[in-house]
Design a protein around this motif. Structure first.
Motif, short mmCIF file in Angstrom:
data_model
loop_
_atom_site.label_atom_id
_atom_site.label_comp_id
_atom_site.label_asym_id
_atom_site.label_seq_id
_atom_site.Cartn_x
_atom_site.Cartn_y
_atom_site.Cartn_z
N LEU A 50 11.52 7.08 46.20
CA LEU A 50 10.51 7.95 46.11
C LEU A 50 10.69 8.68 44.61
CD1 LEU A 50 9.58 9.67 49.33
CD2 LEU A 50 8.67 7.83 48.23
N GLY A 51 11.91 9.12 44.31
CA GLY A 51 12.23 9.76 42.91
C GLY A 51 13.70 10.19 42.84
N SER A 52 13.88 10.89 41.94
CA SER A 52 15.39 11.33 41.52
C SER A 52 15.45 12.72 41.62
CB SER A 52 15.81 10.88 40.07
OG SER A 52 15.99 9.41 40.19
N LEU A 53 16.24 13.49 42.13
CA LEU A 53 16.71 14.80 42.21
C LEU A 53 17.99 15.17 41.82
CD1 LEU A 53 16.01 17.75 43.27
CD2 LEU A 53 16.66 17.09 45.38
N THR A 54 18.25 15.62 40.78
CA THR A 54 19.45 16.30 40.20
C THR A 54 19.54 17.59 40.05
OG1 THR A 54 19.39 14.07 38.84
CG2 THR A 54 21.17 15.69 38.31
N VAL A 55 20.67 18.08 40.76
CA VAL A 55 20.79 19.43 40.87
C VAL A 55 22.30 19.90 40.97
CG1 VAL A 55 18.61 20.43 41.82
CG2 VAL A 55 20.57 19.77 43.33
N ASP A 56 22.73 20.96 40.53
CA ASP A 56 24.21 21.11 40.45
C ASP A 56 24.52 22.27 41.46
OD1 ASP A 56 23.81 23.68 39.39
OD2 ASP A 56 24.19 22.98 37.26
N ALA A 57 25.73 22.52 42.02
CA ALA A 57 26.02 23.30 43.04
C ALA A 57 25.46 24.76 42.74
CB ALA A 57 27.47 23.33 43.23
N GLY A 58 25.56 25.20 41.54
CA GLY A 58 25.29 26.41 41.18
C GLY A 58 23.79 26.89 41.22
N GLU A 59 22.99 25.77 41.02
CA GLU A 59 21.59 25.80 41.17
C GLU A 59 20.89 25.91 42.62
OE1 GLU A 59 17.47 23.27 39.95
OE2 GLU A 59 19.27 22.70 39.28
N LEU A 60 21.84 24.98 43.49
CA LEU A 60 21.66 25.23 44.85
C LEU A 60 21.77 26.66 45.47
CD1 LEU A 60 22.62 21.74 46.04
CD2 LEU A 60 20.44 22.76 46.39
N ASP A 61 23.06 26.98 45.19
CA ASP A 61 23.50 28.37 45.48
C ASP A 61 22.54 29.64 45.12
OD1 ASP A 61 25.63 27.34 46.68
OD2 ASP A 61 27.04 27.81 44.94
N ALA A 62 21.84 29.27 43.93
CA ALA A 62 21.01 30.49 43.50
C ALA A 62 19.75 30.09 43.67
CB ALA A 62 20.96 30.51 41.95
N ALA A 63 19.26 29.11 44.24
CA ALA A 63 17.79 28.76 44.79
C ALA A 63 17.44 29.83 45.84
CB ALA A 63 17.95 27.24 45.33
N GLU A 64 16.14 29.78 45.92
CA GLU A 64 15.35 30.60 46.85
C GLU A 64 15.40 30.16 48.23
OE1 GLU A 64 10.76 31.90 48.16
OE2 GLU A 64 11.26 30.64 46.40
N ARG A 65 15.66 31.02 49.44
CA ARG A 65 15.99 30.48 50.75
C ARG A 65 14.79 30.98 51.49
NH1 ARG A 65 21.01 28.19 52.03
NH2 ARG A 65 22.04 27.97 50.16
N GLY A 66 14.51 30.21 52.66
CA GLY A 66 13.27 30.64 53.51
C GLY A 66 13.69 31.91 53.97
N GLN A 67 12.79 32.35 55.15
CA GLN A 67 13.27 33.67 55.93
C GLN A 67 13.96 33.16 57.21
OE1 GLN A 67 12.36 36.58 54.99
NE2 GLN A 67 11.86 35.77 52.97
N PRO A 68 14.83 33.86 57.74
CA PRO A 68 15.38 33.82 58.81
C PRO A 68 14.55 33.55 60.01
CG PRO A 68 16.24 35.62 57.57
CD PRO A 68 14.83 35.21 57.05
N VAL A 69 15.09 32.67 60.87
CA VAL A 69 14.18 32.53 62.18
C VAL A 69 14.68 33.35 63.19
CG1 VAL A 69 14.08 30.69 64.18
CG2 VAL A 69 13.76 29.80 61.92
N LEU A 70 13.91 34.18 63.79
CA LEU A 70 14.28 35.43 64.73
C LEU A 70 14.05 35.00 66.38
CD1 LEU A 70 12.66 38.29 62.71
CD2 LEU A 70 15.14 37.45 62.69
N THR A 71 13.21 33.90 66.56
CA THR A 71 13.04 33.46 67.88
C THR A 71 12.90 32.09 68.06
OG1 THR A 71 11.52 33.70 69.59
CG2 THR A 71 10.63 34.16 67.47
N HIS A 72 13.32 31.58 69.16
CA HIS A 72 13.06 30.10 69.38
C HIS A 72 11.71 29.89 69.39
CE1 HIS A 72 17.31 29.45 69.79
NE2 HIS A 72 17.39 30.33 70.97
N ALA A 73 10.76 30.52 69.44
CA ALA A 73 9.35 30.21 69.68
C ALA A 73 8.71 30.12 68.24
CB ALA A 73 8.68 31.19 70.28
N ASP A 74 9.71 30.43 67.18
CA ASP A 74 9.14 30.33 65.74
C ASP A 74 8.75 28.66 65.48
OD1 ASP A 74 8.94 30.16 63.08
OD2 ASP A 74 9.96 31.98 62.72
N GLU A 75 7.63 28.53 65.06
CA GLU A 75 7.16 27.05 64.72
C GLU A 75 7.95 26.38 63.74
OE1 GLU A 75 5.16 23.78 64.82
OE2 GLU A 75 5.07 25.50 66.07
N ARG A 76 8.88 27.20 62.72
CA ARG A 76 9.63 26.59 61.99
C ARG A 76 11.09 25.99 62.62
NH1 ARG A 76 11.70 30.95 58.39
NH2 ARG A 76 11.02 32.28 59.97
#
Length: 231
Positions: A50-76
């Motif tokens: 499908l395509g190429s993705l090139t990132v270094d470890a530093g970029e991954l560490d600094a990347a935005e993260r999703g919000q924590p899942v607080l309950t098993h009923a969370d659709e995420r």
């Protein structure tokens, strides 16, 4: 091969996943990289580039993260569980059977000459089958089944396991297209085409009693050139 699941819906990301910007890949959209679900996958499950993705470890560490899942009923949480289930299927995917190697017991009561005639092979091939030094191809199993009154599936399951390095080479994307072409030409599914190619190449190699270890890629190239009428 080490791999990590990637999805496109940033709203489905939890805090275990990094959200990369559209500029990070050829796909030109935000990507959710599920870092905690990285695992080893067989090449056989990769179907389309499908395509190429090139990132270094530093970029991954600094990347935005999703919000924590607080309950098993969370659709995420549900979506991630589905993704993990699919990943488990990919990890376990295998077309090559774990051969029992008991052809000797199944063929032992039959006459060697009768078996050779049914297989349209010389008696030495029957002897090699009984010694576990050869494998029945699907075509040979179909010829043999009515002679010894056993299902084709039983005969193929009694084959010795295909060499792991042969299976690994056949899994390579370079041979996937050839397997698909073989399946289309013979009007069979891909798994049967894989088995046909693997057992045919292994059977020829087992007849080699001396010399170096078989070069599977050379043998595979010759096999597909023959059965697909390639120049």
């Amino acid at each position: 091969m080490r791999a990590v699941p990637i999805s496109l819906d940033a709203s489905a990301a939890d805090d275990s996943a990094a959200i990369l910007s559209p500029e990070s890949s050829d796909l030109a959209c935000s990507l959710v990289v599920w870092l905690d679900d990285a695992t080893s996958l067989p090449l056989r499950v990769l179907d389309r580039y499908l395509g190429s993705l090139t990132v270094d470890a530093g970029e991954l560490d600094a990347a935005e993260r999703g919000q924590p899942v607080l309950t098993h009923a969370d659709e995420r949480a549900v979506q991630r569980a589905r993704l993990q289930d699919i990943l488990d299927v990919f990890v376990a995917a295998r077309w090559a059977p774990e051969g029992a190697g008991n052809l000797k017991e199944l063929l032992g009561a039959a006459d060697v000459k009768e078996l050779a005639q049914a297989l349209q092979e010389p008696p030495r091939t029957v002897i090699a089958l009984r010694r576990g030094r050869a494998s029945l191809s699907p075509e040979q199993a179909e010829r043999l089944a009515p002679v010894i009154h056993l299902p084709v599936e039983t005969l193929l399951a009694a084959n010795p396991s295909l060499p792991e390095d042969l299976v690994a080479d056949l899994d390579h994307p370079a041979y996937r297209a050839k397997v698909v072409a073989l399946a289309e030409r013979r009007n069979v599914d891909e798994t049967e085409a894989w088995l046909t190619a693997g057992f045919a190449v292994a059977a020829v190699a087992h007849r080699q009693t001396e010399g170096e270890k078989p070069a599977w890629t050379d043998r595979l190239d010759r096999y597909f050139a023959l059965v697909l009428d390639e120049p």
